[in-house]
Design an enzyme around this catalytic site. Sequence first.
Site, PDB file in Angstrom:
ATOM      1  N   SER A  68      59.876  68.810 -78.495  1.00  0.00           N
ATOM      2  CA  SER A  68      58.632  68.126 -78.838  1.00  0.00           C
ATOM      3  C   SER A  68      57.573  69.084 -79.375  1.00  0.00           C
ATOM      4  CB  SER A  68      58.129  67.369 -77.606  1.00  0.00           C
ATOM      5  OG  SER A  68      57.030  66.552 -77.912  1.00  0.00           O
ATOM      6  N   ASN A 378      47.046  62.942 -74.673  1.00  0.00           N
ATOM      7  CA  ASN A 378      47.696  63.741 -75.715  1.00  0.00           C
ATOM      8  C   ASN A 378      48.209  62.913 -76.883  1.00  0.00           C
ATOM      9  OD1 ASN A 378      50.206  62.605 -74.906  1.00  0.00           O
ATOM     10  ND2 ASN A 378      50.604  64.281 -73.491  1.00  0.00           N
TER      11      ASN A 378
END
Length: 542
Positions: A68, A378
């Site tokens: 990620s 986020n």
Amino acid sequence: MVAVNKNYSEVAFKLYPKKNDKVIQYGTAGFRANAEDLDHIVFRMGFLAVLRSKKKNSSFIGLMITASHNPEEDNGVKLIDPYGEMLDQSWEAIATKLANADDSSLDSIINEIAVNENINVELPASVYIGEDTRPSSKRLAKAAYDGVIESGGSCTDYGIITTPMLHYLVKSRNTDEEYGKCSSNGYLEKLSNAFKTIRKDVYSHKNYLSELYFDGANGVGSIIMKEFLPFLGNTISVKIYNDKHNEVGQLNHNCGADFVKVQQKAPEGIPHVPNARCVSVDGDADRIVYYFTDENGTFHLLDGDRIATLIAGYLMELIKDTGLNFNLGLVQTAYANGSSTNYISNSLKIPVACVPTGVKHLHHKATEFDIGVYFEANGHGTVIFSDRVKEIIKKESTNTSLDAKKLAAVKYLRALIDLINETVGDAISDMLLVETVLHAKGWNIQDWKATYYDLPNRQLKVTVKDRNVVKTKDAERYCVSPPGVQDAIDKTVKKYANGRSFIRPSGTEDVVRVYAEASTQEDADKLAAEVVDIVRCLAGGI
């Protein structure tokens, strides 16, 4: 019960032997580490994916190779359950035990899993594999593929795709394509058709203008976005930047959603156009944040909290227009800005739940609502619709006795359901959803920003000897161990107006994360720095 292949230990030692004794845990995002340490772990996850498929009556299981937002030298692996959800938490400990075992004990552990989980090992097993653009991903995908094949499963490697696409493919295949056509093009077609149905090719509306600057983090997001543009037609103009996914060392470097969120500044590689609407995704395109830089050069971030409030507020309006009685709720973590929580609770009047950090916690809580909106600050999040809601919406969309306004709202909500990837946070789906709402409201990005004002905040991280010494409760907002840490934090927070701070052990790195809020950015920075010192002094920081 005996596993089909009795030579797991021998095969593993021959093909992918364990190279080190580093202990690794299956966390919120699966396993993550330096890519050089992962070959044997990924190979074993191929074994586990086959066992999981058999456990779920031969359902297709996903296996994604990605780290990620982590640096390019890292990588990781995570499993996806049959309906696109994260691996069941009860299997995280199983995965951890299998990953850390010596080669010689693999036979006994795999047979133990089969017996304890009552798995019919004679059943066939099928696994879908996807990977991000890291240089190590192809090698690790091969290790996963070998693990599946060596344990008697069948495997389809989809190559470079976003993490949300693999979630979509797994769910589509296991629902006989009720969720959508089981192919990469099927994913693109589903989202683009829903988007175009809602937009009806209207390029602009009031203050809204369909021009977007897209930061692809030099990863798979830029690849898929380029493939996506022809499907979108003339409904939106997207200018793609940071798409150098073939250059070593570029992924997530000074760009991408995590960089923008944590550093609170625009990424490198995007031109400065005052008040232009910009988005950044992360390395596997499951996170997204919006931002702009005004004519004075001031940076403005619209993160997951902003996205959540925008979407939840609009869904609430739409539900009212339908005249239907649906229970809408929003799920946040402790990282949610205090101003966003107040806005949701006091202005929008929408119920808010707070859970520990990690998509699995938010996703689970969101299922308790008829319509559950969840986002981490986020930028990782989505919307979940209950089966009851879907059935009612489908039925009411053909109810000709409804007045025109209600019928239009019902049909609009049905199209939104198709636009949203419910399985997991999906940067591209979320981007189209945000654009849909802004267009419907006729807002530019400044209008969106003006709905409420964030408390200044700062996120830092502290390297520690052992992150696991830090224990928390109350959705990670209160530190219970080591002794004295929370008392010291509380004392420090009282020094600052609107002060708030908490610490938590990272789920993806060997660090302790620090979050702080205050009335001014200067105070937020000072508070965060003081809490970092507390962690270093009382929690074994190095």
